[in-house]
Scaffold this motif. Structure first.
Motif, PDB file in Angstrom:
ATOM      1  N   ASN A  33      26.188  -4.702 129.694  1.00  0.00           N
ATOM      2  CA  ASN A  33      26.669  -6.210 130.721  1.00  0.00           C
ATOM      3  C   ASN A  33      27.655  -6.921 130.364  1.00  0.00           C
ATOM      4  OD1 ASN A  33      25.025  -4.462 132.586  1.00  0.00           O
ATOM      5  ND2 ASN A  33      23.653  -6.873 132.484  1.00  0.00           N
ATOM      6  N   ASP A  34      27.645  -6.928 128.325  1.00  0.00           N
ATOM      7  CA  ASP A  34      28.898  -7.669 128.114  1.00  0.00           C
ATOM      8  C   ASP A  34      29.785  -6.532 127.720  1.00  0.00           C
ATOM      9  OD1 ASP A  34      27.296  -9.941 127.489  1.00  0.00           O
ATOM     10  OD2 ASP A  34      26.538  -9.673 126.020  1.00  0.00           O
ATOM     11  N   LEU A  35      29.088  -5.858 127.461  1.00  0.00           N
ATOM     12  CA  LEU A  35      30.493  -4.807 127.069  1.00  0.00           C
ATOM     13  C   LEU A  35      31.216  -4.339 128.526  1.00  0.00           C
ATOM     14  CD1 LEU A  35      31.665  -2.012 124.879  1.00  0.00           C
ATOM     15  CD2 LEU A  35      29.138  -0.843 125.827  1.00  0.00           C
ATOM     16  N   VAL A  36      29.898  -3.878 129.158  1.00  0.00           N
ATOM     17  CA  VAL A  36      31.250  -3.768 130.740  1.00  0.00           C
ATOM     18  C   VAL A  36      32.246  -5.044 130.562  1.00  0.00           C
ATOM     19  CG1 VAL A  36      31.482  -3.945 133.133  1.00  0.00           C
ATOM     20  CG2 VAL A  36      29.504  -2.835 131.504  1.00  0.00           C
ATOM     21  N   LEU A  37      32.229  -5.893 130.487  1.00  0.00           N
ATOM     22  CA  LEU A  37      32.620  -6.946 130.914  1.00  0.00           C
ATOM     23  C   LEU A  37      33.830  -7.192 129.655  1.00  0.00           C
ATOM     24  CD1 LEU A  37      30.215 -10.260 131.972  1.00  0.00           C
ATOM     25  CD2 LEU A  37      32.199  -9.135 133.203  1.00  0.00           C
ATOM     26  N   HIS A  38      33.642  -6.853 128.529  1.00  0.00           N
ATOM     27  CA  HIS A  38      34.758  -6.978 127.686  1.00  0.00           C
ATOM     28  C   HIS A  38      35.346  -5.720 127.553  1.00  0.00           C
ATOM     29  CE1 HIS A  38      36.032  -6.951 123.328  1.00  0.00           C
ATOM     30  NE2 HIS A  38      36.260  -4.851 123.275  1.00  0.00           N
ATOM     31  N   THR A  39      35.249  -4.707 127.980  1.00  0.00           N
ATOM     32  CA  THR A  39      36.338  -3.381 128.395  1.00  0.00           C
ATOM     33  C   THR A  39      36.799  -4.259 129.905  1.00  0.00           C
ATOM     34  OG1 THR A  39      34.179  -2.029 127.602  1.00  0.00           O
ATOM     35  CG2 THR A  39      36.412  -0.527 128.721  1.00  0.00           C
TER      36      THR A  39
END
Ligand SMILES: Cc1ncc(COP(=O)(O)O)c(C=O)c1O
Length: 364
Positions: free
Chosen positions: A342-348
């Motif tokens: 989910n962090d990676l989704v938010l970052h992207t």
């Protein structure tokens, strides 16, 4: 081999097939395209499966009494109101078949679960779609779309793909407006993720409305998508009809044992759901803070309205190893992953967030 194709009735040759979410592959390592639970089944399920596996030389219990009993106790519903099925998907098909003759109509909001038009069309019926309003089902408009040819209405709450719910009071008012000859299916595939106190109290409504069937599944919160088990809560006469239509022994002994064990592990499940809801709310808040228009989600996924930037985001997520689901006019549904994912989704999604309203986007 003879070249003549096998004989199949013409109407079935052009049916669209169900499109599964893109799998994780070498290029994309995390699957956020099918609203599955990213965690493995609860620990008790593994032990129950091992035990049940020792007896798979025998047919399953035709009546699935252990699961019916466990559900009856959990939901405080008489067993004669319960029907178990190899997932919710066959139930949707059977409910169309039982209520709607070829040429008759089924009303559904849109966008909603892609399985509805497939089940409707496979049964020769007509799909009448009613556009969402602010990313949510517009129940008054759905009631107004009922014609003398309507036999069934699908109400998906939380709605796949937007994540919004209908309220108990609005659904109760809608049910009062629906004529007796029209059956209503309340699809609660994502019910365990819901924490809105205004959401429908479905079991209560089923007791009051003979024309209502509630459909649920063990595929999502319980993490048993691969085993195929779901159920309906409905009028005993509908249970009887569903029982006559079902293929015998559809719910395997393994699926039944896993579902019973998962239901018994209620505290572990509640704990998981609390964490999942926290992650979902974090994802929605983070995406909104980055400028995306995201409807409130009560499910295990979030919805980004259609537009070119949404499509670009899907491509960037894919480049970062995440498969998601572009739907309808290319709105994007992103399933909840583990916190790191989910962090990676938010970052992207923060790299190139839209600054103004998304053009062509759904008002939310
Ligand atoms: C709203 C809704 N209903 C039903 C289903 C089907 O669930 P099952 O895996 O039990 O067939 C899904 C699966 O994605 C869904 O999103």
């Amino acid at each position: 081999m003879p070249s003549r194709p096998p004989t199949v009735r013409e109407q079935f040759l052009s049916l669209p097939a169900y499109a599964a979410g893109e799998p994780a592959s070498l290029a994309a390592t995390h699957k956020l395209s099918s609203n599955e639970n990213p965690e493995p089944p609860l620990p008790a399920v593994g032990a129950a499966l091992a035990e049940a596996a020792r007896r798979i030389n025998r047919y399953p219990d035709l009546a699935n009494s252990a699961l019916v009993g466990a559900l009856a106790r959990r939901l405080s519903v008489p067993p004669e109101r319960l029907f178990v099925s190899p997932g919710a998907t066959p139930l949707l098909d059977q409910l169309v078949r039982l209520t709607t003759a070829p040429g008759e109509e089924v009303v559904t909001g849109w966008p909603s679960f892609e399985g509805y038009p497939l089940a409707i069309r496979a049964n020769g019926a007509r799909t009448v779609t009613v556009p969402l309003r602010r990313a949510a089902l517009d129940l008054p408009a759905m009631a107004a779309a009922i014609t003398p040819r309507t036999r069934l209405v699908f109400v998906c709450s939380p709605n796949n793909p937007t994540g919004t719910t209908v309220t108990h009071d609005r659904l109760a008012a809608f049910l009062e407006r629906v004529p007796e000859r029209v059956h209503v299916v309340l699809d609660e595939a994502y019910i365990d993720y819901v924490d809105d106190p205004a959401a429908p109290r479905a079991v209560e409504l089923v007791a009051e409305h003979p024309g209502l069937t509630v459909v649920r599944t063990f595929s999502k919160a319980h993490g048993l998508a691969g085993l195929r088990v779901g159920y309906a809560v409905t009028h005993p006469a509908m249970v009887d009809a569903l029982t006559r239509l079902r293929p015998a022994f559809g719910v395997t002994a393994l699926a039944e044992a896993a579902a019973v064990a998962s239901l018994r592990a209620e505290y572990e499940l509640a704990d998981r759901m609390e964490r999942a809801r926290g992650e979902r709310d974090r994802l929605v808040a983070g995406l909104r803070a980055a400028g995306w228009q995201v409807p409130p989600s009560q499910a295990n996924f979030v919805w980004l309205p259609p537009g070119p930037r949404t499509r670009e985001l899907a491509a960037r997520l894919r480049a970062n190893g995440l498969t998601t689901r572009l739907l309808g006019e290319d709105g994007l549904r992103i399933s909840l992953g583990t916190p790191g994912i989910n962090d990676l989704v938010l970052h992207t999604a923060s790299e190139d967030a839209p600054t103004g309203p998304v053009r062509g986007g759904m008002p939310v």
